[in-house]
Write a protein that holds these residues in place. Structure first.
Motif, short mmCIF file in Angstrom:
data_model
loop_
_atom_site.label_atom_id
_atom_site.label_comp_id
_atom_site.label_asym_id
_atom_site.label_seq_id
_atom_site.Cartn_x
_atom_site.Cartn_y
_atom_site.Cartn_z
N GLY A 164 0.79 -1.22 0.00
CA GLY A 164 0.00 0.00 0.00
C GLY A 164 0.82 1.27 0.00
N ILE A 165 2.05 1.19 -0.49
CA ILE A 165 2.90 2.37 -0.57
C ILE A 165 2.40 3.24 -1.73
CG2 ILE A 165 5.25 3.19 -0.93
CD1 ILE A 165 4.89 1.61 1.67
N LYS A 166 2.25 4.53 -1.51
CA LYS A 166 1.80 5.43 -2.58
C LYS A 166 2.86 5.51 -3.66
CE LYS A 166 -1.16 8.28 0.28
NZ LYS A 166 -1.44 9.63 0.79
N PRO A 167 2.44 5.43 -4.92
CA PRO A 167 3.42 5.47 -6.01
C PRO A 167 4.18 6.79 -6.07
CG PRO A 167 1.18 5.20 -6.86
CD PRO A 167 1.09 5.22 -5.39
N ALA A 168 3.59 7.85 -5.53
CA ALA A 168 4.27 9.16 -5.57
C ALA A 168 5.30 9.31 -4.46
CB ALA A 168 3.23 10.26 -5.47
N ALA A 169 5.41 8.34 -3.57
CA ALA A 169 6.37 8.45 -2.47
C ALA A 169 7.79 8.54 -3.02
CB ALA A 169 6.23 7.24 -1.54
N ALA A 170 8.56 9.44 -2.46
CA ALA A 170 9.93 9.65 -2.92
C ALA A 170 10.83 8.49 -2.48
CB ALA A 170 10.47 10.96 -2.36
N ASP A 171 11.78 8.15 -3.33
CA ASP A 171 12.71 7.06 -3.03
C ASP A 171 13.47 7.33 -1.72
OD1 ASP A 171 11.96 5.71 -5.31
OD2 ASP A 171 13.63 6.49 -6.50
N GLN A 172 13.88 8.57 -1.52
CA GLN A 172 14.64 8.89 -0.30
C GLN A 172 13.79 8.68 0.94
OE1 GLN A 172 18.06 9.92 -0.05
NE2 GLN A 172 17.56 9.23 2.01
#
Length: 74
Positions: free
Chosen positions: A35-43
């Motif tokens: 359920g991680i948002k696709p817009a979440a930043a890699d960092q």
């Protein structure tokens, strides 16, 4: 035919080193956070994963981000 790529949820996986096999190869187990948002930043995901790794019984061996998307005809 045109195709649209619609981003879906992502998965954050932590690979934990739980021991070594009889031949000396590392034995890994993974923990998945769905359920991680696709817009979440890699960092940001890396920071969360390393923070969670500090709470685990076994040492962290690697971090993987798996992005899912649907291909829909336009």
């Amino acid at each position: 035919m045109a195709v649209n790529n619609v981003p879906g949820n992502s998965v954050l996986k932590l690979a934990l080193h739980v021991g070594d096999s009889a031949t000396g190869s590392p034995v890994l187990r993974s923990r998945s956070l769905n359920g991680i948002k696709p817009a979440a930043a890699d960092q940001d995901l890396f920071d969360v994963a390393t923070a969670l790794a500090g709470l685990q019984q076994y040492p962290l061996n690697g971090i993987t981000r798996v992005d899912n998307s649907a291909l829909i005809s336009a």
